[in-house]
Structures are given as structure tokens and as C-alpha cells.
Write a protein that holds these residues in place. Structure first.
Motif, PDB file in Angstrom:
ATOM      1  N   ASP A   1       0.802  -1.213   0.000  1.00 23.34           N
ATOM      2  CA  ASP A   1       0.000   0.000   0.000  1.00 23.34           C
ATOM      3  C   ASP A   1       0.846   1.280   0.000  1.00 23.34           C
ATOM      4  O   ASP A   1       0.358   2.348  -0.365  1.00 23.34           O
ATOM      5  CB  ASP A   1      -0.950   0.021   1.205  1.00 23.34           C
ATOM      6  CG  ASP A   1      -0.222  -0.088   2.526  1.00 23.34           C
ATOM      7  OD1 ASP A   1       0.837  -0.750   2.554  1.00 23.34           O
ATOM      8  OD2 ASP A   1      -0.705   0.466   3.537  1.00 23.34           O
ATOM      9  N   ILE A   2       2.129   1.186   0.367  1.00 23.42           N
ATOM     10  CA  ILE A   2       2.956   2.400   0.383  1.00 23.42           C
ATOM     11  C   ILE A   2       4.115   2.330  -0.609  1.00 23.42           C
ATOM     12  O   ILE A   2       4.835   3.302  -0.794  1.00 23.42           O
ATOM     13  CB  ILE A   2       3.496   2.690   1.796  1.00 23.42           C
ATOM     14  CG1 ILE A   2       4.431   1.561   2.264  1.00 23.42           C
ATOM     15  CG2 ILE A   2       2.364   2.886   2.778  1.00 23.42           C
ATOM     16  CD1 ILE A   2       5.106   1.866   3.597  1.00 23.42           C
ATOM     17  N   GLY A   3       4.325   1.175  -1.239  1.00 19.67           N
ATOM     18  CA  GLY A   3       5.328   1.077  -2.292  1.00 19.67           C
ATOM     19  C   GLY A   3       6.735   0.786  -1.791  1.00 19.67           C
ATOM     20  O   GLY A   3       7.009   0.741  -0.587  1.00 19.67           O
TER      21      GLY A   3
ATOM     22  N   ALA B   1      14.249  -0.962 -11.635  1.00 20.20           N
ATOM     23  CA  ALA B   1      13.796  -2.323 -11.882  1.00 20.20           C
ATOM     24  C   ALA B   1      12.674  -2.731 -10.940  1.00 20.20           C
ATOM     25  O   ALA B   1      11.861  -3.587 -11.252  1.00 20.20           O
ATOM     26  CB  ALA B   1      14.964  -3.300 -11.743  1.00 20.20           C
ATOM     27  N   GLN B   2      12.607  -2.111  -9.787  1.00 21.75           N
ATOM     28  CA  GLN B   2      11.581  -2.438  -8.811  1.00 21.75           C
ATOM     29  C   GLN B   2      10.394  -1.466  -8.883  1.00 21.75           C
ATOM     30  O   GLN B   2       9.436  -1.597  -8.151  1.00 21.75           O
ATOM     31  CB  GLN B   2      12.165  -2.407  -7.397  1.00 21.75           C
ATOM     32  CG  GLN B   2      13.283  -3.420  -7.183  1.00 21.75           C
ATOM     33  CD  GLN B   2      12.809  -4.837  -7.373  1.00 21.75           C
ATOM     34  OE1 GLN B   2      11.681  -5.167  -7.054  1.00 21.75           O
ATOM     35  NE2 GLN B   2      13.665  -5.686  -7.905  1.00 21.75           N
ATOM     36  N   GLY B   3      10.489  -0.494  -9.772  1.00 22.86           N
ATOM     37  CA  GLY B   3       9.385   0.445  -9.927  1.00 22.86           C
ATOM     38  C   GLY B   3       9.190   1.331  -8.719  1.00 22.86           C
ATOM     39  O   GLY B   3       8.101   1.843  -8.483  1.00 22.86           O
TER      40      GLY B   3
ATOM     41  N   ARG C   1      11.681  -5.781  -0.813  1.00 18.95           N
ATOM     42  CA  ARG C   1      10.826  -6.178  -1.933  1.00 18.95           C
ATOM     43  C   ARG C   1      10.112  -7.476  -1.635  1.00 18.95           C
ATOM     44  O   ARG C   1      10.424  -8.170  -0.669  1.00 18.95           O
ATOM     45  CB  ARG C   1      11.657  -6.327  -3.202  1.00 18.95           C
ATOM     46  CG  ARG C   1      12.777  -7.368  -3.134  1.00 18.95           C
ATOM     47  CD  ARG C   1      13.599  -7.347  -4.404  1.00 18.95           C
ATOM     48  NE  ARG C   1      14.733  -8.261  -4.389  1.00 18.95           N
ATOM     49  CZ  ARG C   1      14.682  -9.536  -4.760  1.00 18.95           C
ATOM     50  NH1 ARG C   1      13.519 -10.060  -5.152  1.00 18.95           N
ATOM     51  NH2 ARG C   1      15.764 -10.305  -4.743  1.00 18.95           N
ATOM     52  N   GLU C   2       9.167  -7.801  -2.492  1.00 18.05           N
ATOM     53  CA  GLU C   2       8.468  -9.063  -2.370  1.00 18.05           C
ATOM     54  C   GLU C   2       9.294 -10.175  -2.993  1.00 18.05           C
ATOM     55  O   GLU C   2       9.939  -9.985  -4.019  1.00 18.05           O
ATOM     56  CB  GLU C   2       7.114  -8.986  -3.076  1.00 18.05           C
ATOM     57  CG  GLU C   2       6.108  -8.099  -2.380  1.00 18.05           C
ATOM     58  CD  GLU C   2       4.762  -8.128  -3.072  1.00 18.05           C
ATOM     59  OE1 GLU C   2       4.755  -7.971  -4.311  1.00 18.05           O
ATOM     60  OE2 GLU C   2       3.744  -8.328  -2.394  1.00 18.05           O
TER      61      GLU C   2
ATOM     62  N   ASP D   1      10.427 -23.119  -3.464  1.00 19.20           N
ATOM     63  CA  ASP D   1       9.794 -24.438  -3.386  1.00 19.20           C
ATOM     64  C   ASP D   1       8.282 -24.343  -3.206  1.00 19.20           C
ATOM     65  O   ASP D   1       7.520 -25.019  -3.914  1.00 19.20           O
ATOM     66  CB  ASP D   1      10.398 -25.252  -2.235  1.00 19.20           C
ATOM     67  CG  ASP D   1      11.871 -25.559  -2.469  1.00 19.20           C
ATOM     68  OD1 ASP D   1      12.232 -25.875  -3.614  1.00 19.20           O
ATOM     69  OD2 ASP D   1      12.648 -25.474  -1.502  1.00 19.20           O
ATOM     70  N   THR D   2       7.836 -23.501  -2.280  1.00 13.88           N
ATOM     71  CA  THR D   2       6.406 -23.435  -1.961  1.00 13.88           C
ATOM     72  C   THR D   2       5.678 -22.305  -2.663  1.00 13.88           C
ATOM     73  O   THR D   2       4.454 -22.335  -2.792  1.00 13.88           O
ATOM     74  CB  THR D   2       6.219 -23.268  -0.450  1.00 13.88           C
ATOM     75  OG1 THR D   2       6.736 -21.982  -0.053  1.00 13.88           O
ATOM     76  CG2 THR D   2       6.958 -24.363   0.314  1.00 13.88           C
ATOM     77  N   GLY D   3       6.409 -21.283  -3.100  1.00 12.41           N
ATOM     78  CA  GLY D   3       5.766 -20.126  -3.710  1.00 12.41           C
ATOM     79  C   GLY D   3       5.224 -19.137  -2.706  1.00 12.41           C
ATOM     80  O   GLY D   3       4.682 -18.094  -3.066  1.00 12.41           O
ATOM     81  N   ASP D   4       5.387 -19.444  -1.415  1.00 10.34           N
ATOM     82  CA  ASP D   4       4.901 -18.545  -0.371  1.00 10.34           C
ATOM     83  C   ASP D   4       5.787 -17.307  -0.279  1.00 10.34           C
ATOM     84  O   ASP D   4       6.992 -17.375  -0.515  1.00 10.34           O
ATOM     85  CB  ASP D   4       4.896 -19.253   0.987  1.00 10.34           C
ATOM     86  CG  ASP D   4       3.937 -20.435   1.021  1.00 10.34           C
ATOM     87  OD1 ASP D   4       2.919 -20.370   0.305  1.00 10.34           O
ATOM     88  OD2 ASP D   4       4.216 -21.406   1.746  1.00 10.34           O
ATOM     89  N   PRO D   5       5.193 -16.154   0.076  1.00  9.45           N
ATOM     90  CA  PRO D   5       6.009 -14.936   0.227  1.00  9.45           C
ATOM     91  C   PRO D   5       6.989 -15.087   1.388  1.00  9.45           C
ATOM     92  O   PRO D   5       6.664 -15.692   2.411  1.00  9.45           O
ATOM     93  CB  PRO D   5       4.970 -13.848   0.512  1.00  9.45           C
ATOM     94  CG  PRO D   5       3.770 -14.582   1.035  1.00  9.45           C
ATOM     95  CD  PRO D   5       3.770 -15.908   0.340  1.00  9.45           C
TER      96      PRO D   5
END
Length: 254
Positions: free
Chosen positions: A73-75, A136-138, A157-158, A163-167
Motif C-alpha cells: 500500500d505504500i510502495g 527495476a523495482q518500480g 521487496r516481495e 519451493d512453496t511459492g509462499d512470500p
């Protein structure tokens, strides 16, 4: 009268010539060795400063895995600034923090890779885009300027578990170990560290402790094949750390 032995002018010139040749052969080797050791020493300082601050932050804010990193929400810029002000700035001495629109010290510095090619941007730490922004991260980044001249650019960053795809928690620290001084080359005075819960063998041997890597927490072989090259040095700190704080012969030093 006794006859005194002495060198002839020709002998002196020959001797000086030999000394000159030997010096010409050994001086570059000694200079390179000194530069490598200086790089290692500066990298050790950067690692120690960040690692100590992050460990102290865990005492006040709990396990790093549950810290606040990227906030959609804040970038990127505000997330990075918040991270610095919460988990780093209080645990460092004599530092100044700048954001993307208040960056100082660009001064038309050209950042390069070890092959001599110019990084495709001209920012303080070498991010793509305008001075101090992480294109690159906008978004943007926060910079920490230390009293010893070191500059640390912080980017949260995110990221997803492979393996799991979890954040998973992820923060990057791009460090210019001697600030605005030269050579301003990735892999020589500019390096990347990462704080992440994804694997990695560096930092503490205790698996429950934080993973603070000199790249993206890869193995040495992967880094030397992909991320510690003459034109990409994101994993070079990881190689140096993994080699017991040495720069070995297969390191892409030029």
C-alpha cells in the motif's frame, strides 16, 4: 699501493636493469594482492556493521522473519525507508539517511563492472534508472551514509519461496564500501548482501538464526557461474565470505 676492487659502469647498469625487470614483474602482483586484501577488509567492516545492527534489532523487534518488509500500500521507497528507520538506523552510530528524492553525492560517478563495462545507469550504488532510484523495482530506495564514508542502499521487496511459492521476507543491501572514492566497481568496492529466510550457509551456523547472505544465498559454484562474473557481481560477497574471507584465483578479478 693496494688495488681497490670496484664495479664498472657497465656492471652497475646491468645490475640496475635486472633490478628494474624484477620490480616490473613483481610490482603488479604485489599491487593486486594489496588491492584484494583491502577489498576483503572493507567488505568485512560492511558485513560486521550490518550484521550487528540486524542482530540488535532482533532483540527489540523479535525474529527477523516476522518483521515488516515490503508494504504494497505504500510502495517500495516508503517500505525501504520504514525498514531502515525501524531496524537499522537506531542500531548504527553517526549515520544519515536519505531517500530517492534527497540523494546526495552522485557527482557524475560512472559505475562499472570488473570487465570495464559501464553499468547501465549512473546512480550512487548502481541501480538502474535515475540517481538513487531502483527502476527495476518500480520504486526507490533508502540510503544510509556512515561516518567512515561507506554508503548502504537498502531495498525491501516481495519475494517468493522457490519451493512453496509462499512470500518470504527479503531485504537487499547494496554497499559501496568506500563511498564516493574509486574504483566504483561491482565486485571490488561495491557488493550486495541479502536478509532472507531462504536457505543459505553463511552468517551464523545456528539454523534458527537469521540468514544474512553476501548475495542471494546460493552456493559458491552457482555464484561463480551466474552471479559473480566480470559483468555481474551480485554474488561476489558470497564467494569471498564462503572462501573464509579470501579472494581466490578463480574470483573474476580484473
Amino acid at each position: 699501493m693496494k688495488k681497490r676492487n670496484a664495479f664498472t659502469l657497465a656492471e652497475v647498469l646491468i645490475t640496475l636493469g635486472i633490478i628494474g625487470i624484477v620490480a616490473a614483474m613483481t610490482l603488479p602482483v604485489l599491487t593486486t594482492k594489496y588491492q584484494k586484501q583491502l577489498t576483503v577488509n572493507q567488505l568485512k567492516v560492511a558485513y560486521a556493521i550490518l550484521y550487528e545492527a540486524l542482530n540488535l534489532a532482533q532483540k527489540d523487534h523479535g525474529d527477523y522473519k516476522y518483521w515488516t518488509y515490503y508494504q504494497e500500500d505504500i510502495g517500495t521507497l516508503n517500505s525501504s525507508v520504514n525498514f531502515v528507520n525501524t531496524y537499522l538506523r537506531p542500531y548504527m552510530k553517526n549515520v544519515a539517511v536519505y531517500t530517492a528524492n534527497k540523494i546526495i553525492g552522485c557527482q557524475n560517478i560512472v559505475y562499472k563492472y570488473m570487465d570495464g563495462s559501464t553499468v547501465n545507469c549512473n546512480s550512487v550504488i548502481g541501480f538502474c534508472g535515475t540517481c538513487g532510484t531502483a527502476g527495476a523495482q518500480g520504486g526507490g530506495l533508502a540510503q544510509i551514509h556512515l561516518a567512515n564514508g561507506m554508503i548502504i542502499a537498502v531495498l525491501t521487496r516481495e519475494a517468493n519461496d522457490i519451493d512453496t511459492g509462499d512470500p518470504i521476507p527479503w531485504a537487499e543491501f547494496h554497499v559501496d564500501t568506500n563511498g564516493l572514492k574509486g574504483p566504483n566497481v561491482w565486485g571490488k568496492d561495491i557488493f550486495r548482501f541479502s536478509l532472507t529466510s531462504r536457505g543459505g550457509k553463511f552468517g551464523s551456523k545456528n539454523k534458527s538464526d537469521m540468514k544474512f547472505c553476501g548475495g542471494d544465498c546460493h552456493e559458491r559454484s552457482f555464484d561463480l557461474a551466474n552471479q559473480c562474473l566480470i559483468n555481474n557481481a551480485y554474488g561476489c560477497a558470497e564467494v569471498i565470505m564462503g572462501d573464509s574471507w579470501q579472494i581466490k584465483d578463480d574470483y573474476p578479478w580484473r
